[in-house]
Design a protein around this motif. Structure first.
Motif, PDB file in Angstrom:
ATOM      1  N   PRO A 244       8.598 -21.777  23.333  1.00 18.20           N
ATOM      2  CA  PRO A 244       8.510 -20.623  22.431  1.00 18.20           C
ATOM      3  C   PRO A 244       7.222 -19.857  22.664  1.00 18.20           C
ATOM      4  O   PRO A 244       6.129 -20.419  22.594  1.00 18.20           O
ATOM      5  N   ALA A 245       7.345 -18.574  22.927  1.00 19.22           N
ATOM      6  CA  ALA A 245       6.178 -17.725  23.193  1.00 19.22           C
ATOM      7  C   ALA A 245       5.648 -17.173  21.884  1.00 19.22           C
ATOM      8  O   ALA A 245       5.708 -15.967  21.616  1.00 19.22           O
ATOM      9  N   THR A 246       5.140 -18.048  21.052  1.00 17.07           N
ATOM     10  CA  THR A 246       4.638 -17.648  19.733  1.00 17.07           C
ATOM     11  C   THR A 246       3.325 -18.348  19.441  1.00 17.07           C
ATOM     12  O   THR A 246       2.921 -19.286  20.142  1.00 17.07           O
ATOM     13  N   LEU A 247       2.673 -17.893  18.381  1.00 14.55           N
ATOM     14  CA  LEU A 247       1.487 -18.579  17.891  1.00 14.55           C
ATOM     15  C   LEU A 247       1.880 -19.938  17.321  1.00 14.55           C
ATOM     16  O   LEU A 247       3.039 -20.149  16.955  1.00 14.55           O
ATOM     17  N   PRO A 248       0.938 -20.880  17.249  1.00 12.11           N
ATOM     18  CA  PRO A 248       1.261 -22.174  16.647  1.00 12.11           C
ATOM     19  C   PRO A 248       1.793 -21.974  15.233  1.00 12.11           C
ATOM     20  O   PRO A 248       1.122 -21.359  14.393  1.00 12.11           O
ATOM     21  N   PRO A 249       3.014 -22.435  14.935  1.00 10.08           N
ATOM     22  CA  PRO A 249       3.570 -22.237  13.599  1.00 10.08           C
ATOM     23  C   PRO A 249       2.828 -23.087  12.563  1.00 10.08           C
ATOM     24  O   PRO A 249       2.330 -24.168  12.865  1.00 10.08           O
ATOM     25  N   LEU A 250       2.762 -22.571  11.354  1.00 11.78           N
ATOM     26  CA  LEU A 250       2.164 -23.327  10.258  1.00 11.78           C
ATOM     27  C   LEU A 250       3.058 -24.516   9.919  1.00 11.78           C
ATOM     28  O   LEU A 250       4.288 -24.446  10.036  1.00 11.78           O
ATOM     29  N   SER A 251       2.399 -25.621   9.516  1.00 10.57           N
ATOM     30  CA  SER A 251       3.136 -26.848   9.203  1.00 10.57           C
ATOM     31  C   SER A 251       2.474 -27.548   8.032  1.00 10.57           C
ATOM     32  O   SER A 251       1.294 -27.339   7.748  1.00 10.57           O
ATOM     33  N   ILE A 252       3.255 -28.368   7.349  1.00  8.87           N
ATOM     34  CA  ILE A 252       2.728 -29.142   6.218  1.00  8.87           C
ATOM     35  C   ILE A 252       3.070 -30.613   6.444  1.00  8.87           C
ATOM     36  O   ILE A 252       4.252 -30.958   6.587  1.00  8.87           O
ATOM     37  N   PRO A 253       2.064 -31.483   6.512  1.00  7.51           N
ATOM     38  CA  PRO A 253       2.342 -32.914   6.658  1.00  7.51           C
ATOM     39  C   PRO A 253       3.131 -33.448   5.474  1.00  7.51           C
ATOM     40  O   PRO A 253       3.094 -32.896   4.367  1.00  7.51           O
ATOM     41  N   ASP A 254       3.853 -34.522   5.708  1.00 10.09           N
ATOM     42  CA  ASP A 254       4.638 -35.177   4.665  1.00 10.09           C
ATOM     43  C   ASP A 254       3.758 -36.222   3.974  1.00 10.09           C
ATOM     44  O   ASP A 254       3.335 -37.200   4.605  1.00 10.09           O
ATOM     45  N   PHE A 255       3.484 -36.018   2.697  1.00  7.61           N
ATOM     46  CA  PHE A 255       2.598 -36.928   1.970  1.00  7.61           C
ATOM     47  C   PHE A 255       3.368 -37.898   1.071  1.00  7.61           C
ATOM     48  O   PHE A 255       2.815 -38.439   0.113  1.00  7.61           O
ATOM     49  N   SER A 256       4.639 -38.109   1.366  1.00  5.65           N
ATOM     50  CA  SER A 256       5.407 -39.073   0.581  1.00  5.65           C
ATOM     51  C   SER A 256       4.881 -40.482   0.833  1.00  5.65           C
ATOM     52  O   SER A 256       4.334 -40.784   1.903  1.00  5.65           O
ATOM     53  N   LEU A 257       5.066 -41.346  -0.150  1.00  5.37           N
ATOM     54  CA  LEU A 257       4.548 -42.718  -0.041  1.00  5.37           C
ATOM     55  C   LEU A 257       5.163 -43.455   1.144  1.00  5.37           C
ATOM     56  O   LEU A 257       4.488 -44.228   1.833  1.00  5.37           O
ATOM     57  N   GLN A 258       6.439 -43.224   1.377  1.00  8.37           N
ATOM     58  CA  GLN A 258       7.095 -43.907   2.491  1.00  8.37           C
ATOM     59  C   GLN A 258       6.488 -43.491   3.833  1.00  8.37           C
ATOM     60  O   GLN A 258       6.227 -44.321   4.698  1.00  8.37           O
ATOM     61  N   THR A 259       6.253 -42.205   3.961  1.00  2.00           N
ATOM     62  CA  THR A 259       5.641 -41.720   5.209  1.00  2.00           C
ATOM     63  C   THR A 259       4.221 -42.224   5.354  1.00  2.00           C
ATOM     64  O   THR A 259       3.794 -42.632   6.456  1.00  2.00           O
ATOM     65  N   LEU A 260       3.461 -42.200   4.282  1.00  2.00           N
ATOM     66  CA  LEU A 260       2.085 -42.696   4.330  1.00  2.00           C
ATOM     67  C   LEU A 260       2.060 -44.180   4.679  1.00  2.00           C
ATOM     68  O   LEU A 260       1.195 -44.641   5.430  1.00  2.00           O
ATOM     69  N   ARG A 261       3.005 -44.913   4.152  1.00  2.00           N
ATOM     70  CA  ARG A 261       3.043 -46.355   4.440  1.00  2.00           C
ATOM     71  C   ARG A 261       3.291 -46.612   5.918  1.00  2.00           C
ATOM     72  O   ARG A 261       2.751 -47.571   6.491  1.00  2.00           O
ATOM     73  N   HIS A 262       4.077 -45.775   6.558  1.00  2.00           N
ATOM     74  CA  HIS A 262       4.374 -45.964   7.986  1.00  2.00           C
ATOM     75  C   HIS A 262       3.255 -45.460   8.892  1.00  2.00           C
ATOM     76  O   HIS A 262       3.214 -45.827  10.075  1.00  2.00           O
TER      77      HIS A 262
END
Length: 862
Positions: A244-262
């Motif tokens: 993709p010839a675009t600027l780096p898209p904005l993103s939001i990390p997943d802060f759910s407990l399950q994701t944090l645990r992994h």
């Protein structure tokens, strides 16, 4: 801006270098940034593939994180972005949690990146930069080699065109490669081999063009030709696809407990790995750029870059050695070069993104094979393998652990490194040392087989005496007197003793008490003042002793010499301390060295018996010399010496044999005594002949008495070792002060009493003689010698002979105050007559020549 407040500089570190920016530096940084952008383009795509992410994420990781790390870090040349080790760590940690490349997988990666940044930032703010030091160089090399093998293994499916699911363990990949060897796609493998070969050749011969770009172009062209000629369905050659010839898209990390645990566990591992990479790379470049690197600020910069990067679609970034090295070599002057590189990368991405549609997966696999091969540091692996078995074991364990489980591999390496360190620190190096030979030196050098003091061992402790090393140090100190019971004292050169705790202080206090019970002591030289203060606060000095510590540049051996056992010092051969050569023993008495001159005749038997008995009483080695006309008579000389050596050995006396050649025996005897620095020369006398003096003493003996540079002990044909009493005649002359000291030493060694005799004539002053006798008696008693006194009127020689018979004396110690000739005084003619008329041995005490006179005498005799 001349100065910046430290607090402001910590949070805005770019203010430190911003005033340095000028048109010239900006131009240099722009050129370096453009070069860096070209380098990172193929690497970013390759590293994202390793991490299991779409190719563009590798480029995103080289944009915003690089800018933040440059502005908030401390290094002027470090370039952050995707790295091989971090990429393989991300893939190994998360590939079993979600399908690589999927939206869930990308979400996990972004959360992991955010946590890595938080951990790095916290460590930096807490000023815990030293934590990276616990990941040793060996662990990094082993981990990197294991990661390189995993990278190559992960690309086997793309390189050979076989079906292996992503996330398959290393051992199963190798198994599947063997099982599916017959299913290898030759067209896919051909593109991979062509790309690999192009990269190898370009790297070696075409150094002006980035070898990765050239290899990608060749692989892409070959793949496109094959697909055009035979069709993609027939060849099976798949491509990466357009970026993709675009600027780096904005993103939001997943802060759910399950994701944090992994992701928390892998984040900790990647945090330490990323910080180790960043700090080590920045320091290695700083060595060349002569810049000071602040580890904690680098932690902050790396942490902020990953936190910010997680909101701009970047995965965990760290310092890149390749791009940082190129950045420095390209002439970068400030961190602006990294900022420019990120901007240039964005422009290049916008221009070439569609071309990625022609990049085959097999070509990318070939590139990654090259990357993997370059990651294995064969030079250092070989060096470690040949240098240290322990480090080799750590390297192999880390490498194997990484192949099995990447997180576990680095933990195993760190754990084994700490165990190895604790093991080595629990056995600090304890080296025997001796005083430095340089004149006026106060330090010690390694013994390396050099003679050591038989009573005091001097050791240097390199390391810490703490609870882990206390037992080893205690055992080493106790082993000293177990190996040599006479070494009751120990001096510790503590200049390299780094630290000490309660356990270390306890064992040293115990050792000091134990050595005092043995009759010795434990002493310290150059002990750090903080350690001594620690011992004082712990009340350990009462056991060790306040006087046991000697600061730097003090004559510690000179002070401890007087604590040694003089009986051992008398027979000491090494004599390694300067004080050992001073002629005074630790008890204040003079050091004696005996020499027996023998001619092998029957008249040599009495002096042999007397010399052996005196050497045994003194506890010293007996020098035995004989003189022959030439080397042709050496066999005769050996026979003479053998008879004496046998007698001495049966008496338990050590000997040193000396043979001199010359036709004048007197000169050879005198020269031998001078060379050996003898204190007492023992000779026999033949029956008298010739004029008056020769009739009384003997011709050879007379010449030796006159010319010898030391005291002379003369024995007659009937002389025997003394067993009853010593007679010491005195006339108050200065030589009698020396004679009474020697008489005291012989009396103490022989356990015999001494009779002090003064002879006065009819016109003599009796009171003066009595005062002199009383003074000599007081000296003897102070030395622990039993004595009595006599003041007798008469002729000196006759009176001495009469008193000898009355008291049964079997040794006479008499002074001779004349260096040339025997005059007719008590110490002249009296000596002559006494020697010639009595059967017992007579010790003629002579005035000792000055060193210059001694040297001249030796030269003349030679």
């Amino acid at each position: 801006m001349k100065s910046i407040p430290p607090s402001l500089a910590r949070f805005l570190p770019f203010l430190r270098w911003w005033p340095m920016v000028s048109r010239r530096t900006a131009r240099d940084d722009l050129l370096a940034g453009f070069t860096g952008a070209l380098i990172v383009l193929p690497q970013g795509v390759a590293f994202a593939t390793i991490a299991g992410l779409p190719p563009q994420y590798g480029l995103y990781a080289a944009m915003m994180p690089a800018i933040i790390a440059a502005l908030w870090g401390s290094s002027w040349h470090l370039v952050s972005g995707p790295t091989t080790a971090i990429s393989i760590a991300v893939f190994a940690a998360l590939s079993h949690q979600a399908e690589p490349g999927s939206a869930q997988y990308i979400s996990l990666v972004l959360t992991l990146t955010f946590l890595v940044g938080v951990f790095q930032l916290v460590l930096g703010l807490a000023r815990m930069g030293a934590l990276v030091n616990f990941i040793s160089h060996t662990v990094v090399i082993g981990f990197t080699a294991g990661a390189a093998i995993l990278i190559a293994a992960s690309q086997v499916r793309s390189f050979f065109g076989i079906d292996i699911p992503r996330g398959t363990p290393f051992h199963e990949i190798m198994h599947q490669l063997v099982v599916q060897a017959g299913s290898i796609n030759p067209w896919v493998a051909g593109v991979g081999v062509a790309t690999l070969a192009t990269g190898i050749l370009a790297r070696r011969y075409v150094k002006k063009i980035p070898y990765m770009i050239l290899a990608m172009i060749v692989g892409s062209v070959i793949a496109e030709i094959l697909n055009e000629l035979m069709g993609q369905d027939a060849t099976g050659i798949k491509t990466v696809g357009a970026l993709p010839a675009t600027l780096p898209p904005l993103s939001i990390p997943d802060f759910s407990l399950q994701t944090l645990r992994h992701t928390v566990g892998p984040a900790l591992v990647i945090t330490m790995l990323a910080l180790t990479e960043a700090v080590s790379i920045s320091r290695s470049i700083a060595v060349r750029s002569e810049q000071r690197i602040e580890g904690n600020q680098e932690f902050i910069g790396q942490g902020l870059s990953n936190i910010v990067g997680s909101f701009f679609s970047a995965y965990a970034a760290s310092g890149s050695f390749n791009r940082s090295g190129v950045n420095y070599e390209a002439g970068a002057r400030t961190p602006l070069a990294s900022v420019f590189a990120s901007i240039m990368l964005l422009l290049v991405l916008l221009a070439v993104a569609p071309l990625a549609a022609y990049l085959p997966n097999a070509a990318m696999a070939g590139i990654l094979f090259l990357v993997a091969w370059g990651l294995i540091d064969f030079h250092h692996i070989e060096h470690i393998w040949h240098t240290s078995k322990a480090e080799s074991a750590i390297l192999v364990s880390t490498l194997i652990g990484t192949l099995i489980n990447l997180e576990m591999g680095i933990f195993i390496g760190v754990f084994l490194s700490l165990v190895n360190y604790l093991y080595r620190s629990s056995k600090p190096e304890i080296l025997p040392v001796v005083p430095a030979p340089e004149e006026g030196a106060y330090h010690f050098t390694r013994a390396r087989g050099k003679p050591e003091c038989p009573q005091m061992r001097i050791v240097r402790i390199n390391g810490a005496v703490y609870f882990g090393a206390a037992s080893y140090v205690q055992q080493a100190l106790q082993q000293i007197d177990e190996d040599n019971p006479r070494q009751k004292s120990v001096l510790i050169d503590a200049g390299r003793l780094t630290t000490m705790d309660i356990a270390g202080a306890e064992i040293l206090a115990q050792e000091a008490r134990r050595r005092r019970r043995l009759g010795g002591g434990l002493y310290f030289y150059r002990l750090d003042s903080t350690i001594r203060d620690f011992l004082r606060k712990g009340d350990y000095l009462k056991d060790i002793g306040e006087g046991a510590f000697f600061p730097v540049m003090t004559n510690v051996t000179g002070a401890l010499y007087w604590t040694l056992n003089p009986d051992i010092c008398r027979n000491c051969k090494p004599r390694i301390f300067k004080e050992c050569h001073g002629g005074i023993l630790p008890d204040g008495l003079r050091r004696q060295r005996l020499m027996l001159a023998t001619d092998g005749s029957e008249f040599a038997l009495p002096p042999t018996a007397v010399a052996v008995a005196l050497a045994k009483a003194f506890g010293v080695t007996l020098d035995v010399m004989t003189a022959v006309a030439s080397e042709a008579d050496d066999e005769t000389a050996k026979l003479r010496l053998a008879a004496v050596v046998d007698t001495a050995r049966r008496a338990g006396v050590d000997t040193e044999e000396i043979v001199r050649h010359g036709k004048l025996p007197v000169q050879q005897v005198v020269a031998a005594a001078a060379d050996a620095d003898s204190s007492i020369l023992v000779i026999g006398r033949r029956p008298p002949r010739g004029d008056f003096k020769e009739k009384m003493v003997g011709d050879i003996a007379l010449q030796i008495i006159l010319e010898a540079p030391c005291h002379v002990l003369i024995t007659g044909g009937q002389s025997k070792p003394w067993e009853k009493r010593i007679l010491f005649p005195t006339d108050g002359s200065p030589i009698c002060d020396t004679a009474v000291e020697l008489a005291a030493q012989i009396a103490k060694a022989s356990w015999l009493p001494v009779t002090v005799l003064a002879v006065v004539g009819k016109d003599g002053t009796r009171q003066k003689a009595e005062e002199d006798v009383a003074q000599k008696a007081a000296f003897l008693k102070a030395a622990g010698v039993a004595c009595d006194t006599r003041v007798v009127e008469g002729v000196p020689s006759q009176t001495i002979l009469r008193v000898i018979d009355e008291i049964g004396a079997d040794l006479v110690v008499i002074g001779n105050n004349q260096s040339k000739g025997l005059k007719r005084t008590l110490t002249g003619s009296t000596t002559d007559k006494v020697i010639g008329r009595i059967a017992c041995p007579v010790l003629v005490v002579k005035r000792q020549p000055e060193p210059e006179q001694m040297a001249a005498a030796v030269k003349n005799q030679a």
